[in-house]
Design a protein around this motif. Structure first.
Motif, PDB file in Angstrom:
ATOM      1  N   PRO A  29      47.533  22.130  20.491  1.00 47.16           N
ATOM      2  CA  PRO A  29      46.507  23.134  20.168  1.00 47.16           C
ATOM      3  C   PRO A  29      45.510  23.345  21.299  1.00 47.16           C
ATOM      4  O   PRO A  29      45.052  24.469  21.519  1.00 47.16           O
ATOM      5  CB  PRO A  29      45.826  22.532  18.936  1.00 47.16           C
ATOM      6  N   TYR A  88      33.418  16.016  18.368  1.00 40.48           N
ATOM      7  CA  TYR A  88      33.522  17.481  18.453  1.00 40.48           C
ATOM      8  C   TYR A  88      32.162  18.104  18.721  1.00 40.48           C
ATOM      9  O   TYR A  88      32.026  19.042  19.508  1.00 40.48           O
ATOM     10  CB  TYR A  88      34.115  18.051  17.156  1.00 40.48           C
ATOM     11  N   THR A 102      42.934  14.086  13.957  1.00 38.73           N
ATOM     12  CA  THR A 102      44.133  14.838  14.370  1.00 38.73           C
ATOM     13  C   THR A 102      43.962  16.341  14.188  1.00 38.73           C
ATOM     14  O   THR A 102      44.940  17.089  14.262  1.00 38.73           O
ATOM     15  CB  THR A 102      45.378  14.385  13.564  1.00 38.73           C
ATOM     16  N   GLY A 103      42.756  16.768  13.938  1.00 40.96           N
ATOM     17  CA  GLY A 103      42.515  18.212  13.780  1.00 40.96           C
ATOM     18  C   GLY A 103      43.312  18.778  12.619  1.00 40.96           C
ATOM     19  O   GLY A 103      43.761  19.913  12.661  1.00 40.96           O
ATOM     20  N   GLY A 104      43.520  17.964  11.583  1.00 43.65           N
ATOM     21  CA  GLY A 104      44.221  18.435  10.391  1.00 43.65           C
ATOM     22  C   GLY A 104      45.735  18.315  10.477  1.00 43.65           C
ATOM     23  O   GLY A 104      46.443  18.670   9.531  1.00 43.65           O
ATOM     24  N   LEU A 105      46.253  17.812  11.579  1.00 42.88           N
ATOM     25  CA  LEU A 105      47.717  17.711  11.742  1.00 42.88           C
ATOM     26  C   LEU A 105      48.250  16.418  11.120  1.00 42.88           C
ATOM     27  O   LEU A 105      47.519  15.432  10.972  1.00 42.88           O
ATOM     28  CB  LEU A 105      48.087  17.724  13.230  1.00 42.88           C
ATOM     29  N   TYR A 154      42.364  12.845   9.169  1.00 45.38           N
ATOM     30  CA  TYR A 154      42.659  14.201   9.648  1.00 45.38           C
ATOM     31  C   TYR A 154      41.578  14.706  10.609  1.00 45.38           C
ATOM     32  O   TYR A 154      41.828  15.571  11.432  1.00 45.38           O
ATOM     33  CB  TYR A 154      42.815  15.156   8.463  1.00 45.38           C
ATOM     34  N   SER A 206      37.101  22.148  16.132  1.00 44.30           N
ATOM     35  CA  SER A 206      37.590  20.914  15.487  1.00 44.30           C
ATOM     36  C   SER A 206      39.057  20.997  15.086  1.00 44.30           C
ATOM     37  O   SER A 206      39.590  20.068  14.511  1.00 44.30           O
ATOM     38  CB  SER A 206      36.714  20.565  14.290  1.00 44.30           C
ATOM     39  N   ASP A 207      39.740  22.118  15.411  1.00 41.77           N
ATOM     40  CA  ASP A 207      41.191  22.131  15.185  1.00 41.77           C
ATOM     41  C   ASP A 207      41.931  21.609  16.412  1.00 41.77           C
ATOM     42  O   ASP A 207      43.145  21.641  16.468  1.00 41.77           O
ATOM     43  CB  ASP A 207      41.674  23.548  14.858  1.00 41.77           C
ATOM     44  N   ASN A 208      41.180  21.138  17.395  1.00 41.80           N
ATOM     45  CA  ASN A 208      41.794  20.645  18.627  1.00 41.80           C
ATOM     46  C   ASN A 208      41.853  19.120  18.557  1.00 41.80           C
ATOM     47  O   ASN A 208      40.842  18.459  18.725  1.00 41.80           O
ATOM     48  CB  ASN A 208      40.942  21.117  19.813  1.00 41.80           C
ATOM     49  N   PRO A 209      43.042  18.558  18.284  1.00 33.83           N
ATOM     50  CA  PRO A 209      43.130  17.131  17.972  1.00 33.83           C
ATOM     51  C   PRO A 209      42.799  16.214  19.149  1.00 33.83           C
ATOM     52  O   PRO A 209      42.877  16.609  20.312  1.00 33.83           O
ATOM     53  CB  PRO A 209      44.590  16.959  17.556  1.00 33.83           C
TER      54      PRO A 209
END
Ligand code: AMP
Ligand code: MG
Length: 508
Positions: free
Chosen positions: A231, A55, A114-117, A111, A62-65
């Motif tokens: 995302p 990232y 996977t961007g938290g997913l 996570y 960083s929410d983009n997996p």
């Protein structure tokens, strides 16, 4: 950090280089590598810290997996909780290849990747270098496209170097990629499976293997208020530095409209960039024009798109206009990327092209060696707010004679010249809906009207500019007569320019 760059031949992979690259990945470093879609920025997918570095290097939110790349199907079960039967069918049909599938993830996948997913995206690329690297790196390589976030994806090692030099450990240079747009992403956790991003594996191809597939509405509808389910699709990806609009309509209208827009920009002292096709590229006269590939070969457009967008970043262009392409097969993915690059700014080609009535002006005299070429040159020297092809023709031209010497002497005394002129015979080709034909005398007009069928825009010059006078030949007369004729023409052409510019203004 010094970035190691190594050329590597996919037909004869150097084991030492591959071992070195694999070790970098296993130690938590970053290696960029070619795949058949675009260049990826590889890291160990099971290492949270490595994901962080990815990232950072890309400057990506960083929410983009990240997509996890594997080289063999047997590796899938460790990272996915459930593998639906349809996913196996798709894997058998399209892996290795440009297809990414989304599954429920296991605890093995951090996570950070996977961007938290709770889901994980997985792909098996079809590229010998990519597969060798994945195995050398431990079997699970997370790899987003190896570009700075927001720039066009890299389709050559040079593009990767531009964005990543000094930020990552190594670049494997395996030459240009095959496809040029990123993989198709299909969410296998929903029923029926849903396409989140179009790519080289089309909806039709997927449906012929597993039956019904839905498409994320956010991709289809540019005005959708729904957040896209992948995302990454919500970001303004692939954006060139200059603004970009897509000009959409019939190809011929697109060309006309882009020519007008580029000319208007040049009148403001600015430069247009133009994304054209192989079939139309030679029609443009203003701006910096790039051929993105042939309309007849979808693959060539996909392969060149990101390179062309990147090249415009190095050019001094103020705004970019792109032709549009029919959205069949692979071209759906191409147009999806182009529309994102344009921030969905679409211009209606028919509406713009309707704003210019004439695109060519032809002056007709008897022999095309004096009055006509003079009129044409006078008009070329006027400030015109729209672009015209300005030419002259003769009703009786036996050979490509140069301009009359007295005409040339008059022009020279006014800092103009007809020295490159050669007489051309008037013909049917000079009559079309875009061409204004202006004759010197009544009799030339009537000859055209009686001899030809399509005579929509034929006038005498005097009639058109409302100066009821014919421009008669000075042939055989002294230079002073040529001078008088020049004065008459000059007056008429000034009025013509005024009239054309006024019409352009009223059409805006
Ligand atoms: P890139 O690697 O640059 O091609 O981008 C990866 C794309 O895959 C991004 O658009 C992500 O949003 C998408 N993606 C990755 N993992 C997932 C996931 N678990 N669910 C939905 N989309 C994902
Ligand atoms: Mg990307």
């Amino acid at each position: 950090m010094e970035t190691i760059i190594r050329k590597i031949d996919k037909n004869k992979i150097d084991e030492d280089i591959m071992e070195q690259a694999g070790r970098i990945l296993r130690d938590g470093g970053l290696v960029a590598f070619p795949t058949e879609t675009v260049y990826g920025l590889g890291a160990n997918a099971l290492d949270e810290e490595a994901a962080k570095k990815t990232y950072e290097a890309k400057g990506r939110p960083s929410d983009n997996p990240l997509i996890v790349h594997i080289a063999e199907l047997s590796y899938l079960s460790k990272i996915t909780e459930e593998i639906p039967k349809k996913a196996i069918q798709l894997a058998e049909a399209f892996w290795p290849g440009p297809l990414t599938m989304i599954f429920k993830k296991t605890d093995a996948v951090p996570y950070g990747t996977t961007g938290g997913l709770d889901t994980v995206a997985v792909r098996m690329p079809d590229d010998a270098i990519a597969r060798a690297l994945i195995l050398a790196g431990g079997g699970y390589v997370s790899a987003p496209s190896a570009n700075t976030s927001g720039r066009p994806s890299p389709t050559s090692a040079k593009h990767v170097e531009e964005d990543m030099d000094g930020k990552i450990d190594m670049i494997l240079d395996g030459g240009s990629v095959d496809i040029g747009v990123e993989s198709t992403i299909v969410d296998m956790t929903v029923v029926p499976p849903m396409i989140l991003r179009p790519g080289a594996v089309t909806k039709e191809m997927l449906e012929s293997t597993i039956g019904e597939v839905q498409v994320d509405r956010a991709i289809l509808d540019e005005n959708s208020t729904q957040a896209p389910k992948a995302p990454g699709m919500k970001y303004r990806h692939y954006a060139p530095k200059a603004g970009l609009s897509i000009v959409q309509g019939k190809t011929e209208d697109e060309v006309k409209a882009i020519k007008q827009l580029a000319y208007a920009l040049s009148k403001q002292g600015k430069t247009a960039g133009i994304i054209a096709s192989a079939e139309t590229v030679s029609e443009y006269t203003t701006g910096i024009v790039k051929n993105v590939g042939a309309r007849s070969s979808q693959g060539s457009v996909a392969k060149n798109l990101y390179r062309v967008l990147r090249e415009f970043d190095d050019e001094d262009v103020d705004y970019i206009y792109s032709e549009s392409f029919a959205t069949e097969g692979l071209m759906e993915a191409v147009m999806n990327r182009l529309e994102k690059a344009a921030g969905h700014q679409i211009i209606d080609a028919a509406q713009v092209s309707a704003k210019q009535k004439y695109r060519r002006i032809i002056f007709v005299s008897t022999t095309d060696n004096c009055r006509g070429p003079m009129a044409a040159e006078l008009l070329r020297n006027q400030e015109l707010s729209q672009e015209y092809v300005i030419e002259s023709r003769g009703m009786v031209v036996l050979f490509p004679e140069p301009a009359n010497q007295k005409a040339e002497a008059i022009m020279k005394s006014r800092q103009m010249s007809l020295c490159t002129h050669e007489a051309v015979q008037f013909s049917e080709k000079d009559l079309d809906d875009d061409t204004l034909v202006l004759t010197m005398e009544e009799n030339q007009k009537w000859k055209i009207v009686t001899d030809y069928e399509f005579v929509k825009h034929v006038y005498t010059l005097g009639e058109f500019v409302e100066i009821e006078e014919e421009v008669l030949s000075s042939y055989g007369q002294p230079l002073t007569e040529y001078g008088k004729m020049f004065e008459t023409l000059q007056k008429m052409i000034a009025k013509l320019a005024e009239k054309l510019n006024a019409a352009a203004e009223n059409n805006v």
